[in-house]
Design a protein around this motif. Sequence first.
Motif, PDB file in Angstrom:
ATOM      1  N   MET A   1      88.082  13.205  51.534  1.00 23.46           N
ATOM      2  CA  MET A   1      88.552  14.573  51.764  1.00 23.46           C
ATOM      3  C   MET A   1      87.373  15.456  52.183  1.00 23.46           C
ATOM      4  N   LEU A   2      87.615  16.323  53.133  1.00 21.02           N
ATOM      5  CA  LEU A   2      86.571  17.228  53.589  1.00 21.02           C
ATOM      6  C   LEU A   2      86.183  18.204  52.490  1.00 21.02           C
ATOM      7  N   TYR A   3      84.912  18.648  52.524  1.00 22.47           N
ATOM      8  CA  TYR A   3      84.455  19.624  51.541  1.00 22.47           C
ATOM      9  C   TYR A   3      85.285  20.904  51.599  1.00 22.47           C
ATOM     10  N   VAL A   4      85.717  21.279  52.804  1.00 18.92           N
ATOM     11  CA  VAL A   4      86.493  22.513  52.970  1.00 18.92           C
ATOM     12  C   VAL A   4      87.771  22.459  52.137  1.00 18.92           C
ATOM     13  N   ASP A   5      88.426  21.307  52.104  1.00 20.03           N
ATOM     14  CA  ASP A   5      89.661  21.153  51.341  1.00 20.03           C
ATOM     15  C   ASP A   5      89.399  20.813  49.874  1.00 20.03           C
ATOM     16  N   LYS A   6      88.361  20.048  49.641  1.00 16.84           N
ATOM     17  CA  LYS A   6      88.080  19.595  48.288  1.00 16.84           C
ATOM     18  C   LYS A   6      87.682  20.746  47.373  1.00 16.84           C
ATOM     19  N   PHE A   7      86.932  21.709  47.903  1.00 16.70           N
ATOM     20  CA  PHE A   7      86.423  22.814  47.084  1.00 16.70           C
ATOM     21  C   PHE A   7      87.135  24.132  47.380  1.00 16.70           C
ATOM     22  N   ARG A   8      88.327  24.053  47.942  1.00 19.26           N
ATOM     23  CA  ARG A   8      89.099  25.265  48.199  1.00 19.26           C
ATOM     24  C   ARG A   8      89.681  25.791  46.881  1.00 19.26           C
ATOM     25  N   PRO A   9      89.496  27.073  46.560  1.00 15.72           N
ATOM     26  CA  PRO A   9      90.082  27.619  45.324  1.00 15.72           C
ATOM     27  C   PRO A   9      91.600  27.529  45.361  1.00 15.72           C
ATOM     28  N   LYS A  10      92.189  27.151  44.227  1.00 16.85           N
ATOM     29  CA  LYS A  10      93.634  27.000  44.147  1.00 16.85           C
ATOM     30  C   LYS A  10      94.316  28.213  43.514  1.00 16.85           C
ATOM     31  N   ALA A  11      93.627  28.918  42.640  1.00 10.43           N
ATOM     32  CA  ALA A  11      94.206  30.049  41.924  1.00 10.43           C
ATOM     33  C   ALA A  11      93.373  31.298  42.161  1.00 10.43           C
ATOM     34  N   LEU A  12      93.990  32.457  41.952  1.00 11.34           N
ATOM     35  CA  LEU A  12      93.303  33.715  42.207  1.00 11.34           C
ATOM     36  C   LEU A  12      92.101  33.900  41.288  1.00 11.34           C
ATOM     37  N   GLU A  13      92.185  33.415  40.052  1.00 12.51           N
ATOM     38  CA  GLU A  13      91.053  33.607  39.135  1.00 12.51           C
ATOM     39  C   GLU A  13      89.843  32.771  39.517  1.00 12.51           C
ATOM     40  N   GLN A  14      89.999  31.813  40.432  1.00 16.55           N
ATOM     41  CA  GLN A  14      88.867  30.990  40.859  1.00 16.55           C
ATOM     42  C   GLN A  14      88.057  31.637  41.977  1.00 16.55           C
ATOM     43  N   THR A  49      93.263  30.904  52.335  1.00 22.46           N
ATOM     44  CA  THR A  49      93.083  30.455  50.954  1.00 22.46           C
ATOM     45  C   THR A  49      93.614  31.484  49.972  1.00 22.46           C
ATOM     46  N   LEU A  50      93.368  32.767  50.241  1.00 23.48           N
ATOM     47  CA  LEU A  50      93.891  33.829  49.390  1.00 23.48           C
ATOM     48  C   LEU A  50      95.425  33.859  49.414  1.00 23.48           C
ATOM     49  N   ILE A  51      95.993  33.662  50.594  1.00 27.37           N
ATOM     50  CA  ILE A  51      97.454  33.680  50.717  1.00 27.37           C
ATOM     51  C   ILE A  51      98.065  32.537  49.913  1.00 27.37           C
ATOM     52  N   LEU A  52      97.496  31.339  50.030  1.00 29.37           N
ATOM     53  CA  LEU A  52      98.027  30.192  49.281  1.00 29.37           C
ATOM     54  C   LEU A  52      97.879  30.403  47.777  1.00 29.37           C
ATOM     55  N   ALA A  53      96.757  31.006  47.361  1.00 25.23           N
ATOM     56  CA  ALA A  53      96.579  31.292  45.940  1.00 25.23           C
ATOM     57  C   ALA A  53      97.575  32.342  45.458  1.00 25.23           C
ATOM     58  N   LEU A  54      97.867  33.333  46.311  1.00 31.88           N
ATOM     59  CA  LEU A  54      98.864  34.341  45.958  1.00 31.88           C
ATOM     60  C   LEU A  54     100.250  33.714  45.799  1.00 31.88           C
ATOM     61  N   LEU A  55     100.620  32.814  46.700  1.00 36.28           N
ATOM     62  CA  LEU A  55     101.922  32.144  46.592  1.00 36.28           C
ATOM     63  C   LEU A  55     102.007  31.311  45.314  1.00 36.28           C
ATOM     64  N   ARG A  56     100.933  30.654  44.965  1.00 37.61           N
ATOM     65  CA  ARG A  56     100.923  29.863  43.732  1.00 37.61           C
ATOM     66  C   ARG A  56     101.054  30.769  42.510  1.00 37.61           C
ATOM     67  N   GLU A  57     100.437  31.961  42.591  1.00 41.65           N
ATOM     68  CA  GLU A  57     100.538  32.910  41.485  1.00 41.65           C
ATOM     69  C   GLU A  57     101.982  33.395  41.312  1.00 41.65           C
ATOM     70  N   ILE A  58     102.697  33.545  42.423  1.00 37.59           N
ATOM     71  CA  ILE A  58     104.071  34.052  42.373  1.00 37.59           C
ATOM     72  C   ILE A  58     105.046  32.969  41.926  1.00 37.59           C
ATOM     73  N   TYR A  59     104.974  31.798  42.541  1.00 38.44           N
ATOM     74  CA  TYR A  59     106.006  30.773  42.355  1.00 38.44           C
ATOM     75  C   TYR A  59     105.557  29.575  41.523  1.00 38.44           C
ATOM     76  N   GLY A  60     104.265  29.424  41.309  1.00 41.97           N
ATOM     77  CA  GLY A  60     103.791  28.266  40.575  1.00 41.97           C
ATOM     78  C   GLY A  60     103.425  27.113  41.495  1.00 41.97           C
ATOM     79  N   PRO A  61     103.178  25.933  40.946  1.00 43.09           N
ATOM     80  CA  PRO A  61     102.716  24.792  41.751  1.00 43.09           C
ATOM     81  C   PRO A  61     103.742  24.257  42.733  1.00 43.09           C
TER      82      PRO A  61
END
Length: 354
Positions: A1-14, A49-61
């Motif tokens: 996996m590329l570093y860009v994807d591997k170390f992408r923040p998943k949640a807003l608190e990250q 990345t922020l948008i994906l983290a926002l969606l996860r915050e709203i709807y979950g995994p």
Amino acid sequence: MLYVDKFRPKALEQFKLHGNVADNLRKLVVNGDCPHTLFYGPPGAGKKTLILALLREIYGPGVEKLKVECKPWKIELPSSKVELEFTTVSSAYHVEMNPSDVGNRDRYVVQEIIKEMAKSRPIGADGQRGFKVLVLNEVDRLSKEAQHSLRRTMEKYSAACRLVLCGNNVSKVIEPVRSRCLCIRVAAPTQQQVVEQLQAVAAHERLTLPPGLATRLAEASERNLRRALLSLEACKVQHYPFEEQQQVAAPDWEMYIKEIATDVLAEQTPKRLYQARGKLYELLTNCIPAEVVLRRLAVELMRRTDDQLRHTTAEHAAFYEHRLQEGQKAIFHLEAFLAHFMSSYKQYLISCGQ
């Protein structure tokens, strides 16, 4: 996996680079207020990345269970029938698309397809989460007709869906659309922050990254964190252990643009312009955006000319970039810029007696 994807923040608190922005988005979600939003900022700053983290915050995994579809659409108009086919990325809670991919037919995407998607509510949605999110990428490249259609869609279907717009240049989005969105600026990280991120990734991967190489990687990336991480991985493949004076390899398309600039400065003839046209076609067919080609070409030409020509070159580049936004055939405007520059440069050499 590329570093860009591997170390992408998943949640807003990250998020560390955009801490204040992430905190404010989390407060909106907690309060149950999720308006239409417009994320804007330079490439590689972290908008998606922020948008994906926002969606996860709203709807979950559940938003991470994605499905990629290339679906044909048939749109009935009063006088004709329009058939479109483009790719969408969707989950049970959101749909992500790029309406500008269909060119001057983007207004049909906004008018019909988005309306159709906005009518359906997410599976299992209730209460404050009873809406679907439509993520529109490169909204600043939409035509004015499509943006005006988007404004009406935002008003009519605001109860069933929320629009999340993403673009680089907010000035290319019409005021009625901006006024209906919560505009969030995602600033590019500083050079020092890029260096810190590179050192953190290298430490996590148990790599020894010399400070000098990290600084050069940050400088070459031009504050684009995605590009910096990709360059770090390219340097690792090229030579490891890292060396303090190791060269940072430039992307092939940048080297190609430098080659075009060198050819144009060496000879100003119709034959050389014809050869440059073929190289410009090569860049466009390899999916390098025409705006990026024009800007990089203008920068390379200004670097190699005197102060007397730099102002004129920048003025011509701005003029043809505007024409590029209004027109449909990018090659016409790129070639016209080169022809205009070659004429100005030839006159300058004649006036200097060279």
